[in-house]
Motif scaffolding. Structure first.
Motif, mmCIF file in Angstrom:
data_model
loop_
_atom_site.group_PDB
_atom_site.id
_atom_site.type_symbol
_atom_site.label_atom_id
_atom_site.label_comp_id
_atom_site.label_asym_id
_atom_site.label_seq_id
_atom_site.Cartn_x
_atom_site.Cartn_y
_atom_site.Cartn_z
ATOM 1 N N MET A 295 0.652 -1.251 0.163
ATOM 2 C CA MET A 295 -0.019 -0.173 0.051
ATOM 3 C C MET A 295 0.919 1.266 -0.190
ATOM 4 N N ALA B 104 -6.396 3.880 0.763
ATOM 5 C CA ALA B 104 -5.701 3.608 1.933
ATOM 6 C C ALA B 104 -6.102 4.851 2.977
ATOM 7 N N CYS C 227 -7.246 4.835 5.922
ATOM 8 C CA CYS C 227 -6.872 4.657 7.300
ATOM 9 C C CYS C 227 -5.251 4.608 7.601
ATOM 10 N N GLY C 228 -4.659 4.822 6.449
ATOM 11 C CA GLY C 228 -3.129 4.787 6.540
ATOM 12 C C GLY C 228 -2.359 3.716 6.908
ATOM 13 N N GLY C 229 -3.212 2.625 6.721
ATOM 14 C CA GLY C 229 -2.310 1.399 6.952
ATOM 15 C C GLY C 229 -2.529 0.718 8.359
ATOM 16 N N CYS D 59 -5.060 -1.172 9.017
ATOM 17 C CA CYS D 59 -5.962 -2.556 8.691
ATOM 18 C C CYS D 59 -7.519 -2.118 9.535
ATOM 19 N N ALA D 60 -8.107 -0.837 9.010
ATOM 20 C CA ALA D 60 -9.281 -0.306 9.671
ATOM 21 C C ALA D 60 -10.033 0.283 8.625
ATOM 22 N N CYS D 61 -9.746 -0.025 7.102
ATOM 23 C CA CYS D 61 -10.783 0.803 6.336
ATOM 24 C C CYS D 61 -11.038 -0.051 5.014
ATOM 25 N N ALA D 62 -10.160 -0.910 4.473
ATOM 26 C CA ALA D 62 -10.244 -1.778 3.500
ATOM 27 C C ALA D 62 -10.564 -1.322 2.086
ATOM 28 N N CYS E 113 -7.500 -0.509 0.534
ATOM 29 C CA CYS E 113 -6.311 -0.584 0.092
ATOM 30 C C CYS E 113 -6.424 -2.143 -0.738
ATOM 31 N N LEU F 50 -5.341 -7.068 1.750
ATOM 32 C CA LEU F 50 -5.307 -5.618 2.016
ATOM 33 C C LEU F 50 -4.115 -5.231 1.958
ATOM 34 N N CYS G 44 -2.069 -2.965 2.452
ATOM 35 C CA CYS G 44 -1.277 -2.537 3.752
ATOM 36 C C CYS G 44 -0.688 -3.471 4.754
#
Ligand code: FES
Length: 106
Positions: free
Chosen positions: A25, A38, A40-42, A44-47, A49, A84, A86
């Motif tokens: 990512m 991306a 959430c910036g990596g 693992c909280a947005c899906a 990426c 994902l 990230c």
């Protein structure tokens, strides 16, 4: 360093260099690869990426951890090789990796 190829939903391929230890990512964002948001910036909280790992690479990349699997439930059109990006760390064995990006994120 590893070469990573991103193929977008229209079929256009872009090959970029990724640093070992960076994520797929981060490499996409740094290189302006489209169709990776991306949000959430990596963390693992947005899906947003989400990528499809090319089947030939699936074993080398490995399976998602449980937390990533849960988050993948929120991704668009999940397939057996969905990950994902990230959560994929670049390492020398991933030199040449090919992933596809979905036409939509989230
Ligand atoms: Fe949010 Fe990957 S950047 S889950």
């Amino acid at each position: 360093m590893a070469q990573i190829t991103f193929i977008d939903s229209a079929g256009q391929a872009r090959t970029v260099q990724g640093d070992n230890g960076a994520t797929v990512m981060e490499t996409a964002i740094r290189n302006g690869v489209p169709e990776i948001e991306a949000e959430c910036g990596g963390a693992c909280a947005c899906a947003t990426c989400h990528v499809y790992v090319e089947p030939d690479w699936a074993d080398k990349v490995g399976k998602p951890q449980p937390m990533e699997e849960d988050m993948l439930d929120f991704a668009w059109e999940v397939k057996p090789t969905s990950r994902l990006s990230c959560q994929i760390k670049i390492k020398p064995e991933l030199d040449g990796l090919v992933v596809r990006t979905p036409s939509q994120q989230g």
